[in-house]
Design a protein around this motif. Structure first.
Motif, PDB file in Angstrom:
ATOM      1  N   THR A 103      48.130  42.963  52.902  1.00 39.70           N
ATOM      2  CA  THR A 103      47.535  41.926  53.741  1.00 39.70           C
ATOM      3  C   THR A 103      48.602  41.254  54.599  1.00 39.70           C
ATOM      4  OG1 THR A 103      45.792  41.524  52.109  1.00 39.70           O
ATOM      5  CG2 THR A 103      46.198  39.782  53.714  1.00 39.70           C
TER       6      THR A 103
ATOM      7  N   GLN B 272      41.968  48.098  41.734  1.00 39.99           N
ATOM      8  CA  GLN B 272      41.268  47.937  43.010  1.00 39.99           C
ATOM      9  C   GLN B 272      41.056  49.274  43.700  1.00 39.99           C
ATOM     10  OE1 GLN B 272      43.719  44.991  44.940  1.00 39.99           O
ATOM     11  NE2 GLN B 272      43.063  43.368  43.542  1.00 39.99           N
TER      12      GLN B 272
ATOM     13  N   ASP C   7      28.181  51.256  47.191  1.00 41.63           N
ATOM     14  CA  ASP C   7      28.503  49.846  46.942  1.00 41.63           C
ATOM     15  C   ASP C   7      27.576  49.199  45.920  1.00 41.63           C
ATOM     16  OD1 ASP C   7      30.570  50.035  48.707  1.00 41.63           O
ATOM     17  OD2 ASP C   7      29.787  48.589  50.158  1.00 41.63           O
TER      18      ASP C   7
ATOM     19  N   LYS D 176      28.979  47.490  42.510  1.00 41.37           N
ATOM     20  CA  LYS D 176      28.791  46.057  42.280  1.00 41.37           C
ATOM     21  C   LYS D 176      27.970  45.820  41.013  1.00 41.37           C
ATOM     22  CE  LYS D 176      27.532  41.773  44.639  1.00 41.37           C
ATOM     23  NZ  LYS D 176      27.017  41.165  45.897  1.00 41.37           N
TER      24      LYS D 176
ATOM     25  N   GLU E 111      39.895  46.138  51.952  1.00 44.46           N
ATOM     26  CA  GLU E 111      39.283  44.842  52.259  1.00 44.46           C
ATOM     27  C   GLU E 111      37.853  44.776  51.732  1.00 44.46           C
ATOM     28  OE1 GLU E 111      39.000  41.146  52.871  1.00 44.46           O
ATOM     29  OE2 GLU E 111      40.897  42.171  53.305  1.00 44.46           O
ATOM     30  N   GLY E 112      37.113  45.896  51.840  1.00 44.61           N
ATOM     31  CA  GLY E 112      35.751  45.919  51.305  1.00 44.61           C
ATOM     32  C   GLY E 112      35.731  45.711  49.804  1.00 44.61           C
ATOM     33  N   THR E 113      36.712  46.282  49.118  1.00 41.85           N
ATOM     34  CA  THR E 113      36.809  46.106  47.666  1.00 41.85           C
ATOM     35  C   THR E 113      37.195  44.673  47.311  1.00 41.85           C
ATOM     36  OG1 THR E 113      37.294  48.423  47.207  1.00 41.85           O
ATOM     37  CG2 THR E 113      38.117  46.809  45.621  1.00 41.85           C
ATOM     38  N   LEU E 114      38.154  44.117  48.020  1.00 44.26           N
ATOM     39  CA  LEU E 114      38.549  42.729  47.746  1.00 44.26           C
ATOM     40  C   LEU E 114      37.378  41.775  47.976  1.00 44.26           C
ATOM     41  CD1 LEU E 114      42.115  42.662  49.377  1.00 44.26           C
ATOM     42  CD2 LEU E 114      41.530  42.889  46.949  1.00 44.26           C
ATOM     43  N   THR E 115      36.593  42.052  49.016  1.00 43.59           N
ATOM     44  CA  THR E 115      35.414  41.230  49.284  1.00 43.59           C
ATOM     45  C   THR E 115      34.420  41.322  48.135  1.00 43.59           C
ATOM     46  OG1 THR E 115      35.652  41.449  51.675  1.00 43.59           O
ATOM     47  CG2 THR E 115      33.459  40.879  50.859  1.00 43.59           C
ATOM     48  N   MET E 116      34.202  42.549  47.640  1.00 39.69           N
ATOM     49  CA  MET E 116      33.266  42.725  46.523  1.00 39.69           C
ATOM     50  C   MET E 116      33.779  42.017  45.278  1.00 39.69           C
ATOM     51  SD  MET E 116      31.798  46.261  44.823  1.00 39.69           S
ATOM     52  CE  MET E 116      30.832  46.669  46.291  1.00 39.69           C
TER      53      MET E 116
ATOM     54  N   ARG F 195      35.670  39.433  45.150  1.00 35.10           N
ATOM     55  CA  ARG F 195      35.477  37.989  45.357  1.00 35.10           C
ATOM     56  C   ARG F 195      34.005  37.611  45.158  1.00 35.10           C
ATOM     57  NH1 ARG F 195      38.507  39.119  50.273  1.00 35.10           N
ATOM     58  NH2 ARG F 195      40.736  38.787  49.877  1.00 35.10           N
ATOM     59  N   ASP F 196      33.117  38.439  45.681  1.00 32.74           N
ATOM     60  CA  ASP F 196      31.685  38.142  45.584  1.00 32.74           C
ATOM     61  C   ASP F 196      31.205  38.036  44.150  1.00 32.74           C
ATOM     62  OD1 ASP F 196      31.470  38.094  48.339  1.00 32.74           O
ATOM     63  OD2 ASP F 196      30.580  40.086  48.527  1.00 32.74           O
TER      64      ASP F 196
END
Length: 328
Positions: A62, A161, A173, A177, A316-321, A323-324
Motif C-alpha cells: 500500500t 490474505q 466472493d 465471505k 485490495e479486494g481481499t483487504l476490503t472483504m 474489513r467488511d
C-alpha cells in the motif's frame, strides 16, 4: 567565486551520486530474523549497502502505491504473490532470462516480478489433543460446530490474505465471505502471526492453526518433542494452496542496477540454499539440496489446488472483504 561554488556543488553531487551507487533500498515484507543474515551476505559479496524497511507485506505494498513515482524503494520483497500481483504496474520489467531460471510452478511469465522461494499452506494441530482420525478433510470443515473455539488464524498475515484472494478467485466472493463469517461465528481465535498460532497450540489455547509450512520446523528443530504436528487437507483443497515469496524492481527506482543485483543474488545457489535450509522453504531454481524435513515439491504439487499464482493480485479486494467482516 561563482566558479568555485559551481565546482563545489558539482563535487557534492558527484559524491552523492557515488554514495547512491553503493546502496539499495529494500521494502521487505519478509521478517528480519530470517533474511537479516542473507542481507548481510549480499552486502559482503557486493559492497552494496542495503537500507531495509521491514513491515507487513500488505502495508508496504500500500505504501508503494501511495508513494507512486516518489517512492524511495528500489526493491519490493513480498511474502506472497498476492501483493506482487497487486503491484505489477509499479514494477519495472525484468529480463526474460530472470524468470527463465525459475521452476515452472513458480514462474511469472509477465516478468514484472520473480519468485524467491516457495511455500504451501498447511494445517497445524495438537499432537496431544487431536487424534489423527479427527483431522478435518477440507478447510471449510473448520467452520463446523465441533471445531468451535478450537481454531486459530492470523488475518493480518500476508500469506493468509493471499489464501483468501485465491479462495475468492476459485470459489467466488460470496463463498469466500460466507466462509470467513462462518469461521468468525465459530469463535475462531485471532493471533498476530503464524508463530503465535503454533505457540498457542503448544500452550493449550487452541487445537488447530492455519499457517505456512515452514514455521513449525523452527520449533521442532529446537525441540524434537514439540507437541504440534502438521498436515494437509484432502488433495486439491484450497487449504493446500502453493504460494511464493518474491521480489520486483520498483519502476520509480533510480538505482535499478543495484536492485537487479539484489534480485540476481536472491536466485543464486548460495541464497537459495540458505532460504531452503534455514527457512524451511522450497527453492525456486534447480540444483539446490532439499531440506530433509520438507515433503517433495512433486508431492505438494500433486495435492495443491489448480490456482495460477499470477492471478491472485486483487489484494485490495481481499483487504476490503476482511474489513467488511471485521477481521481488520
Amino acid at each position: 567565486m561563482k566558479k568555485t561554488l559551481a565546482t563545489g556543488l558539482g563535487l557534492l553531487l558527484a559524491l552523492a551520486s557515488a554514495a547512491a551507487a553503493q546502496t539499495v533500498t529494500i521494502y521487505s515484507g519478509r521478517g528480519e530474523a530470517l533474511i537479516g543474515p542473507l542481507i548481510g551476505q549480499f552486502e559482503a559479496e557486493t559492497g552494496i549497502t542495503a537500507e531495509v524497511r521491514y513491515g507487513g507485506t500488505a502495508e508496504l505494498a500500500t505504501l508503494v502505491m501511495e508513494e507512486g513515482p516518489n517512492s524511495p524503494a528500489d526493491v519490493f520483497w513480498a511474502q506472497d504473490a498476492g501483493a506482487l500481483g497487486a503491484l505489477a504496474e509499479h514494477f519495472a520489467p525484468l529480463p526474460a532470462e530472470v524468470n527463465g531460471m525459475v521452476l515452472e510452478a513458480f514462474r511469472n511469465p509477465a516478468n514484472n516480478w520473480v519468485a524467491t522461494s516457495g511455500r504451501t499452506r498447511v494445517l497445524v494441530y495438537s499432537l496431544e489433543r487431536v487424534p489423527e482420525g479427527n483431522l478435518p478433510a477440507k478447510i471449510t470443515d473448520l467452520a463446523d460446530e465441533k471445531y468451535n473455539g478450537r481454531v486459530a488464524w492470523a488475518p493480518t498475515n500476508g500469506s493468509f490474505q493471499a489464501f483468501v484472494t485465491a479462495f475468492r478467485l476459485v470459489e467466488g466472493d460470496a463463498a469466500a465471505k460466507a466462509w470467513l463469517e462462518a469461521m468468525i461465528a465459530n469463535d475462531t481465535k485471532v493471533y498476530a502471526n503464524n508463530g503465535a498460532q503454533i505457540e498457542g497450540i503448544a500452550n493449550g489455547e487452541v487445537d488447530f492453526g492455519l499457517v505456512n509450512n515452514y514455521y513449525l520446523g523452527r520449533y521442532t528443530a529446537a525441540d524434537a518433542e514439540f507437541p504440534v504436528g502438521m498436515t494437509h487437507f484432502e488433495a486439491h483443497d484450497i487449504g493446500n494452496l502453493l504460494l511464493v515469496a518474491g521480489a520486483g524492481v520498483i519502476a520509480a527506482s533510480d538505482n535499478a542496477e543495484n536492485a537487479r543485483k539484489f534480485i540476481d543474488f536472491l536466485l543464486s545457489p548460495a541464497a537459495q540454499q540458505f532460504i531452503t535450509l534455514q527457512g524451511n522453504e522450497y527453492p525456486v531454481v534447480t540444483g539446490i539440496i532439499p531440506h530433509a524435513t520438507l515433503e517433495s515439491l512433486e508431492t505438494v504439487g500433486a495435492i495443491s489446488p489448480a490456482v495460477d499464482i499470477n492471478k491472485i493480485g486483487d489484494l485490495e479486494g481481499t483487504l476490503t472483504m476482511l474489513r467488511d467482516v471485521g477481521l481488520l
